[in-house]
Design a protein around this motif. Structure first.
Motif, PDB file in Angstrom:
ATOM      1  N   CYS A  15      67.579  32.633  18.472  1.00  0.00           N
ATOM      2  CA  CYS A  15      67.192  33.180  19.999  1.00  0.00           C
ATOM      3  C   CYS A  15      67.608  31.312  20.443  1.00  0.00           C
ATOM      4  O   CYS A  15      67.931  31.743  21.167  1.00  0.00           O
ATOM      5  N   THR A  16      67.802  30.467  19.827  1.00  0.00           N
ATOM      6  CA  THR A  16      68.781  28.690  20.840  1.00  0.00           C
ATOM      7  C   THR A  16      69.929  30.183  20.698  1.00  0.00           C
ATOM      8  O   THR A  16      70.811  29.814  21.802  1.00  0.00           O
ATOM      9  N   ALA A  17      70.481  30.993  19.920  1.00  0.00           N
ATOM     10  CA  ALA A  17      72.129  30.564  20.401  1.00  0.00           C
ATOM     11  C   ALA A  17      72.175  32.274  20.867  1.00  0.00           C
ATOM     12  O   ALA A  17      73.510  31.575  21.892  1.00  0.00           O
ATOM     13  N   ALA A  18      71.927  32.788  21.094  1.00  0.00           N
ATOM     14  CA  ALA A  18      71.620  34.048  22.388  1.00  0.00           C
ATOM     15  C   ALA A  18      71.533  33.616  23.797  1.00  0.00           C
ATOM     16  O   ALA A  18      72.290  32.988  24.514  1.00  0.00           O
ATOM     17  N   LYS A  19      70.961  31.921  23.643  1.00  0.00           N
ATOM     18  CA  LYS A  19      70.580  31.723  25.059  1.00  0.00           C
ATOM     19  C   LYS A  19      71.182  30.523  25.119  1.00  0.00           C
ATOM     20  O   LYS A  19      71.685  30.384  26.528  1.00  0.00           O
ATOM     21  N   SER A  20      71.901  29.749  24.076  1.00  0.00           N
ATOM     22  CA  SER A  20      72.693  29.144  23.964  1.00  0.00           C
ATOM     23  C   SER A  20      74.266  29.605  25.014  1.00  0.00           C
ATOM     24  O   SER A  20      75.127  29.091  25.916  1.00  0.00           O
ATOM     25  N   LEU A  21      74.625  31.275  24.513  1.00  0.00           N
ATOM     26  CA  LEU A  21      75.804  31.887  25.112  1.00  0.00           C
ATOM     27  C   LEU A  21      75.089  32.429  25.757  1.00  0.00           C
ATOM     28  O   LEU A  21      76.380  31.887  27.488  1.00  0.00           O
ATOM     29  N   LEU A  22      74.199  32.613  26.899  1.00  0.00           N
ATOM     30  CA  LEU A  22      73.821  32.958  28.145  1.00  0.00           C
ATOM     31  C   LEU A  22      73.733  32.141  28.945  1.00  0.00           C
ATOM     32  O   LEU A  22      74.372  32.101  30.130  1.00  0.00           O
ATOM     33  N   THR A  23      74.050  30.717  28.622  1.00  0.00           N
ATOM     34  CA  THR A  23      73.721  29.614  29.187  1.00  0.00           C
ATOM     35  C   THR A  23      75.120  29.109  29.470  1.00  0.00           C
ATOM     36  O   THR A  23      75.653  29.004  31.061  1.00  0.00           O
ATOM     37  N   ARG A  24      76.479  29.090  28.261  1.00  0.00           N
ATOM     38  CA  ARG A  24      77.483  28.900  28.554  1.00  0.00           C
ATOM     39  C   ARG A  24      78.442  30.054  29.839  1.00  0.00           C
ATOM     40  O   ARG A  24      79.037  29.031  30.305  1.00  0.00           O
ATOM     41  N   LYS A  25      77.749  30.857  29.721  1.00  0.00           N
ATOM     42  CA  LYS A  25      78.362  32.441  31.018  1.00  0.00           C
ATOM     43  C   LYS A  25      77.672  32.077  31.892  1.00  0.00           C
ATOM     44  O   LYS A  25      77.817  33.240  33.153  1.00  0.00           O
ATOM     45  N   THR A  62      69.425  48.139  30.083  1.00  0.00           N
ATOM     46  CA  THR A  62      70.081  48.307  28.530  1.00  0.00           C
ATOM     47  C   THR A  62      69.380  47.095  27.926  1.00  0.00           C
ATOM     48  O   THR A  62      69.624  46.104  27.868  1.00  0.00           O
ATOM     49  N   HIS A  63      69.202  47.630  26.594  1.00  0.00           N
ATOM     50  CA  HIS A  63      68.949  47.146  25.510  1.00  0.00           C
ATOM     51  C   HIS A  63      69.877  46.569  24.283  1.00  0.00           C
ATOM     52  O   HIS A  63      70.685  47.398  24.289  1.00  0.00           O
ATOM     53  N   VAL A  64      70.550  44.880  24.671  1.00  0.00           N
ATOM     54  CA  VAL A  64      71.303  45.081  23.952  1.00  0.00           C
ATOM     55  C   VAL A  64      71.129  44.828  22.608  1.00  0.00           C
ATOM     56  O   VAL A  64      71.857  45.451  21.727  1.00  0.00           O
ATOM     57  N   GLY A  65      69.439  44.426  21.988  1.00  0.00           N
ATOM     58  CA  GLY A  65      70.033  44.152  20.554  1.00  0.00           C
ATOM     59  C   GLY A  65      69.094  42.582  20.993  1.00  0.00           C
ATOM     60  O   GLY A  65      69.230  42.025  21.451  1.00  0.00           O
ATOM     61  N   GLY A  66      70.174  41.861  19.457  1.00  0.00           N
ATOM     62  CA  GLY A  66      69.844  40.480  19.140  1.00  0.00           C
ATOM     63  C   GLY A  66      71.040  39.962  19.258  1.00  0.00           C
ATOM     64  O   GLY A  66      71.430  40.218  20.190  1.00  0.00           O
ATOM     65  N   CYS A  67      70.652  39.276  18.816  1.00  0.00           N
ATOM     66  CA  CYS A  67      71.580  37.887  18.706  1.00  0.00           C
ATOM     67  C   CYS A  67      73.788  38.156  18.525  1.00  0.00           C
ATOM     68  O   CYS A  67      74.015  38.106  18.824  1.00  0.00           O
ATOM     69  N   ASP A  68      73.321  38.867  17.648  1.00  0.00           N
ATOM     70  CA  ASP A  68      74.615  39.214  16.597  1.00  0.00           C
ATOM     71  C   ASP A  68      75.340  40.685  18.067  1.00  0.00           C
ATOM     72  O   ASP A  68      76.621  40.372  17.831  1.00  0.00           O
ATOM     73  N   GLU A  69      74.501  41.556  18.821  1.00  0.00           N
ATOM     74  CA  GLU A  69      74.651  42.220  19.388  1.00  0.00           C
ATOM     75  C   GLU A  69      75.272  41.285  20.702  1.00  0.00           C
ATOM     76  O   GLU A  69      76.468  41.985  21.982  1.00  0.00           O
ATOM     77  N   LEU A  70      74.876  40.620  21.095  1.00  0.00           N
ATOM     78  CA  LEU A  70      74.979  40.002  22.173  1.00  0.00           C
ATOM     79  C   LEU A  70      76.406  39.229  22.435  1.00  0.00           C
ATOM     80  O   LEU A  70      77.805  39.328  23.107  1.00  0.00           O
ATOM     81  N   ALA A  72      78.544  40.215  19.706  1.00  0.00           N
ATOM     82  CA  ALA A  72      80.017  41.360  19.392  1.00  0.00           C
ATOM     83  C   ALA A  72      80.039  41.860  20.801  1.00  0.00           C
ATOM     84  O   ALA A  72      81.250  41.850  21.025  1.00  0.00           O
ATOM     85  N   LEU A  73      79.097  41.660  21.773  1.00  0.00           N
ATOM     86  CA  LEU A  73      79.999  41.940  23.041  1.00  0.00           C
ATOM     87  C   LEU A  73      80.348  41.638  24.159  1.00  0.00           C
ATOM     88  O   LEU A  73      81.595  41.526  24.523  1.00  0.00           O
ATOM     89  N   ASP A  74      80.585  40.100  23.832  1.00  0.00           N
ATOM     90  CA  ASP A  74      81.433  38.958  24.365  1.00  0.00           C
ATOM     91  C   ASP A  74      82.599  39.040  23.616  1.00  0.00           C
ATOM     92  O   ASP A  74      83.099  38.483  24.009  1.00  0.00           O
ATOM     93  N   ARG A  75      82.596  38.852  22.799  1.00  0.00           N
ATOM     94  CA  ARG A  75      83.958  39.055  21.391  1.00  0.00           C
ATOM     95  C   ARG A  75      85.089  40.240  22.496  1.00  0.00           C
ATOM     96  O   ARG A  75      85.991  40.554  22.218  1.00  0.00           O
ATOM     97  N   ALA A  76      84.394  41.241  22.056  1.00  0.00           N
ATOM     98  CA  ALA A  76      84.991  42.278  22.488  1.00  0.00           C
ATOM     99  C   ALA A  76      84.862  42.332  24.387  1.00  0.00           C
ATOM    100  O   ALA A  76      86.163  43.528  24.780  1.00  0.00           O
ATOM    101  N   GLY A  77      84.786  41.306  25.283  1.00  0.00           N
ATOM    102  CA  GLY A  77      84.869  41.286  25.887  1.00  0.00           C
ATOM    103  C   GLY A  77      84.758  42.229  27.418  1.00  0.00           C
ATOM    104  O   GLY A  77      84.655  42.438  28.193  1.00  0.00           O
ATOM    105  N   LYS A  78      82.905  42.451  27.107  1.00  0.00           N
ATOM    106  CA  LYS A  78      82.018  43.935  27.414  1.00  0.00           C
ATOM    107  C   LYS A  78      81.192  42.299  28.254  1.00  0.00           C
ATOM    108  O   LYS A  78      80.349  43.587  29.481  1.00  0.00           O
ATOM    109  N   LEU A  79      80.652  41.839  27.726  1.00  0.00           N
ATOM    110  CA  LEU A  79      79.244  40.759  28.296  1.00  0.00           C
ATOM    111  C   LEU A  79      79.590  40.233  30.233  1.00  0.00           C
ATOM    112  O   LEU A  79      79.079  40.628  30.105  1.00  0.00           O
ATOM    113  N   ASP A  80      80.650  39.925  30.192  1.00  0.00           N
ATOM    114  CA  ASP A  80      80.841  39.530  32.008  1.00  0.00           C
ATOM    115  C   ASP A  80      80.568  40.900  32.558  1.00  0.00           C
ATOM    116  O   ASP A  80      80.146  40.696  33.344  1.00  0.00           O
TER     117      ASP A  80
END
Length: 90
Positions: A15-25, A62-70, A72-80
């Motif tokens: 949860c912390t890691a996912a929130k951290s990525l969203l905050t960085r974005k 859209t249901h993204v899923g969990g932290c790993d999926e979030l 993965a979307l970022d690594r694939a260039g799809k999250l932004d």
């Protein structure tokens, strides 16, 4: 930006890691912590499925899923694009 909701529980490193990525974005998100309102767990199960783990992340409808999926979307260039409200290419 598209509305982002993240269901969390206390002590959850993912949860912390996912929130951290969203905050960085610089993505605004609504955190729905089951510690503050136990009914959030039932809402999460209803939306994500009964076997869901924490966190569960939704970007718009859209249901993204969990932290790993979030991540993965970022690594694939799809999250932004998703955060901007654009459809992510499959």
């Amino acid at each position: 930006m598209t509305a982002v909701e993240i269901f969390t529980r206390p002590g959850c490193g993912y949860c912390t890691a996912a929130k951290s990525l969203l905050t960085r974005k610089k993505a605004a998100f609504t955190e729905l912590s089951v510690s503050s309102d136990p009914t959030y767990r039932d809402q999460m199960y209803h939306r994500a499925g009964a076997g869901a783990t924490f966190p569960q992340i939704f970007i718009g409808a859209t249901h993204v899923g969990g932290c790993d999926e979030l991540y993965a979307l970022d690594r694939a260039g799809k999250l932004d694009a998703m955060l901007a409200g654009e459809k992510a290419a499959s």
